[in-house]
Design an enzyme around this catalytic site. Structure first.
Site, PDB file in Angstrom:
ATOM      1  N   ILE A   1       0.887  -1.166   0.000  1.00  7.10           N
ATOM      2  CA  ILE A   1       0.000   0.000   0.000  1.00  7.10           C
ATOM      3  C   ILE A   1       0.920   1.211   0.000  1.00  7.10           C
ATOM      4  CG2 ILE A   1      -0.330  -0.033   2.505  1.00  7.10           C
ATOM      5  CD1 ILE A   1      -3.178   1.211   1.862  1.00  7.10           C
ATOM      6  N   ALA A   2       0.687   2.104  -0.927  1.00 13.44           N
ATOM      7  CA  ALA A   2       1.546   3.284  -1.037  1.00 13.44           C
ATOM      8  C   ALA A   2       0.746   4.447  -1.607  1.00 13.44           C
ATOM      9  CB  ALA A   2       2.747   2.987  -1.936  1.00 13.44           C
TER      10      ALA A   2
ATOM     11  N   GLU B   1       1.806  -6.748   7.206  1.00 13.61           N
ATOM     12  CA  GLU B   1       2.969  -6.443   8.025  1.00 13.61           C
ATOM     13  C   GLU B   1       3.266  -4.961   7.842  1.00 13.61           C
ATOM     14  OE1 GLU B   1       3.018 -10.622   6.913  1.00 13.61           O
ATOM     15  OE2 GLU B   1       3.307  -8.925   5.580  1.00 13.61           O
TER      16      GLU B   1
ATOM     17  N   ASN C   1       6.897   2.582  11.848  1.00 17.23           N
ATOM     18  CA  ASN C   1       5.937   3.328  11.032  1.00 17.23           C
ATOM     19  C   ASN C   1       4.633   3.523  11.815  1.00 17.23           C
ATOM     20  OD1 ASN C   1       4.318   4.487   9.098  1.00 17.23           O
ATOM     21  ND2 ASN C   1       4.922   3.072   7.464  1.00 17.23           N
TER      22      ASN C   1
ATOM     23  N   TYR D   1      -4.039   1.768  10.262  1.00 17.87           N
ATOM     24  CA  TYR D   1      -4.562   0.397  10.270  1.00 17.87           C
ATOM     25  C   TYR D   1      -5.443   0.150  11.489  1.00 17.87           C
ATOM     26  CZ  TYR D   1      -0.950  -0.173   6.701  1.00 17.87           C
ATOM     27  OH  TYR D   1      -0.159  -0.035   5.594  1.00 17.87           O
TER      28      TYR D   1
END
Length: 148
Positions: A73-74, A107, A112, A119
């Site tokens: 995911i970016a 993960e 981070n 999340y």
């Protein structure tokens, strides 16, 4: 008023831009060919987020029967704080439910905290720590799960 963000399925023609985003945002990025290869497997699901017609981010998931694992995911830095990651994840959850998945795993780097907060806000819970999971730099991973 229409939102400037549009979430859609990734296509092979998106691979160059997605690989570019991955290389700018991820320490161990996939190549364009890696993303093209993902289309060979029906258990792979990739979405892109367009902001005013420009691909601003993406998310990828591999399905394992009734579970999924988020591979990537970016969101590009200029597009962060615009709820793009949230929209990508919400759309991915709908897709996962449609595919019969009951849980999604991921993960995240231990340092981070911004991603971990996102999340958690999206309903993920911490399961475990994977020691030295990441390289470049070496770091532990927090394993998280969301039950659908």
């Amino acid at each position: 008023m229409q939102k400037p963000c549009n979430i859609r399925s990734m296509t092979p023609s998106d691979c160059p831009r997605v690989a570019q985003i991955d290389s700018l945002c991820i320490s161990n990025p996939w190549s364009e060919e890696d993303f093209r290869d993902a289309f060979r497997y029906p258990e792979n699901h990739y979405l892109v987020a367009e902001w005013d017609g420009e691909i601003a981010g993406f998310v990828g998931l591999i399905q394992f029967v009734d579970d999924g694992d988020i591979t990537h995911i970016a969101v590009l830095p200029p597009y962060r704080k615009k709820q793009i990651a949230t929209e990508l994840l919400e759309t991915l959850f709908c897709l996962a439910r449609e595919q019969g998945m009951i849980a999604i795993h991921l993960e995240v780097r231990q340092q981070n905290k911004a991603a971990q907060n996102l999340y958690e806000k999206m309903g993920f819970e911490t399961l475990a720590v994977r020691k030295n999971y990441y390289t470049n730099p070496r770091e532990d991973a927090i394993v998280m799960v969301k039950h659908l």
